[in-house]
Design an enzyme around this catalytic site. Structure first.
Site, short mmCIF file in Angstrom:
data_model
loop_
_atom_site.label_atom_id
_atom_site.label_comp_id
_atom_site.label_asym_id
_atom_site.label_seq_id
_atom_site.Cartn_x
_atom_site.Cartn_y
_atom_site.Cartn_z
N TYR A 95 0.82 -1.22 0.00
CA TYR A 95 0.00 0.00 0.00
C TYR A 95 0.85 1.26 0.00
O TYR A 95 0.41 2.30 -0.46
CB TYR A 95 -0.96 0.00 1.20
N GLU A 137 -7.73 -7.42 5.54
CA GLU A 137 -6.89 -8.48 4.96
C GLU A 137 -6.13 -9.22 6.07
O GLU A 137 -5.98 -10.44 6.01
CB GLU A 137 -5.95 -7.88 3.90
#
Ligand code: NAI
Length: 401
Positions: A95, A137
């Site tokens: 990310y 996640e």
């Protein structure tokens, strides 16, 4: 909640970001994949070629920026993306790379219009979006007992069955001694293939097409023929060609949030077209095996008998009423036995069979098909929260709703 100054800046700049969204995400992918070519393995090359990937990312970021203060509106999108990411082994550090290139792409496309204040507001939104996904996640990995570094496991093809002219079913058994993971009907796995012709490794999601048996997982793969907008389905063609009995493949844990509520007893209405039948067939098999009294309807649309995937498994005894539709039936297809309606499927014509009080509706098939069936169900007075669907591939439907 976003801070009021950030909310005001985001609301004021949403129209200009939306107008430039695919340019921004297109530039983002160019930059990021240029700097990190290894990440090309994570992205579907067909979706890159057709532009669907950048439209989907733009749709997701836009939807998040608009709705991030109303969790109920954004929850389904976040869950869907988190499940897909978990099936791809996405890790939290990725990310940072995405954020850096996305913000740089916004700066490049919008130029001087991006003041420090605007950059800060969008950076905040991005990191909230990322944080929500990272947290979801992490839970998915933890529940599955895996990490992003160990998300694939080796399986062997123990059975291969042709499905009409178009698809092949592959039954997979783990090569270690442990049983395969449990899963819910409707979930999918990622399968990894090496594609030397494009020097890439690719992961592709395939719905599990049978209920759990504690020993194997089964997927059903359609050979995807390309057109002007997209190349042939490289991964499905590769699997159809090379996944012979005895061959070994790396496969992810099952994930996916379009899953049958196996604790409920309410009616289940499954409406599929083409290879979209696979997750709904797993639901049907689950009902036959574990909830034989539960009522429902199984609607499936195929061109004709030769394209009717998993046709041979329709006869399990259940309380499910079948409505099989062939919209380009051949002379050898028998109306009344192997299909019940010939011609284009329009849900409203069959509403008396399909629409049931208290039912949950599961849709799967080509995007225009799912959009048409969703609209038709809402037109019949079905509540939107009862209609479940999942877009396979980049989520263009969420972006259009
Ligand atoms: N878990 C999931 O969500 C999965 C989704 N899929 C998706 O399902 C799709 C299936 O594609 P194909 O097998 O190539 O389907 P297809 O293009 O062969 O279509 C299947 C049938 O549906 C009919 N049809 C299509 N649109 C319609 C509409 N709007 N109204 C009425 N009938 C319509 C077609 O005439 C055809 O007979 C793919 O786009 C794939 O991405 C596939 C597997 C799993």
């Amino acid at each position: 909640m976003l801070a009021p100054n950030h909310r005001a800046t985001i609301d004021a700049t949403l129209p200009v970001v939306a107008a430039n969204a695919t340019a921004i995400t297109g530039r983002f992918y160019e930059r990021m994949l240029g700097a990190h070519p290894e990440l090309r393995n994570l992205f579907n090359q067909g979706n890159q070629a057709s532009g669907e990937q950048k439209q989907a990312l733009a749709g997701a970021v836009y939807a998040y920026a608009q709705h991030c203060d109303t969790p109920a509106a954004i929850e389904p999108l976040l869950n869907r993306i988190a499940h897909k990411h978990a099936s791809l082994g996405i890790s939290a550090d990725m990310y940072t790379i995405v954020g850096r290139h996305l913000m740089a792409a916004i700066g490049e496309i919008l130029g001087d219009a991006v003041t420090a204040e605007i950059a800060e507001a969008w950076d905040t939104v991005y990191w909230r979006f990322a944080g929500e996904l990272i947290a979801r996640e992490a839970v998915l990995y933890q529940d599955a007992g895996i990490t992003p570094a160990s998300f694939l496991r080796e399986y062997e093809v123990v059975e291969r069955v042709a499905e009409g002219d178009v698809a092949v079913s592959l039954r997979l058994a783990p090569t270690d001694d442990a049983p395969p993971p449990a899963f819910k009907p409707g979930q999918y796995v990622s399968v990894q293939v090496e594609l030397p012709e494009i020097s890439l490794r690719q992961l592709r999601q395939y719905s599990l097409s049978d209920a759990a048996d504690g020993k194997t997982l089964r997927i059903t793969v359609k050979r995807e023929v390309g057109d002007d907008a997209r190349p042939n389905g490289l991964v499905s063609t590769h699997l159809a060609r090379h996944a012979e009995t005895g061959s070994r493949w790396l496969v992810s844990n099952p994930f996916g949030d379009l899953a049958l509520d196996t604790g409920a007893t309410t009616p289940v209405v499954m409406v599929s077209a083409g290879v979209g039948v696979t997750p709904l067939h797993a639901m049907r098999r689950h009902l036959a095996r574990h909830q034989p009294q539960r009522r429902g309807v199984f609607v499936h649309v195929a061109a004709h008998g030769g394209r009717h995937i998993l046709k041979r498994e329709l006869d399990a005894a259940t309380q499910i009423d079948d409505l099989i539709v062939y919209d380009a039936a051949r002379s050898e297809d028998r109306l009344g036995s192997d299909h019940h309606h010939a011609g284009r499927f329009a849900l409203a014509e069959h509403a008396a069979t399909i629409v049931r009080p208290d039912a949950d509706y599961y849709l799967c098939g080509p995007l225009p098909f799912m959009t048409a069936q969703r609209d038709a169900l809402l037109g019949q007075g079905v509540a939107a929260k009862r209609v479940h669907f999942e877009v396979f591939g980049p989520d263009l439907l969420t972006a259009t709703l």
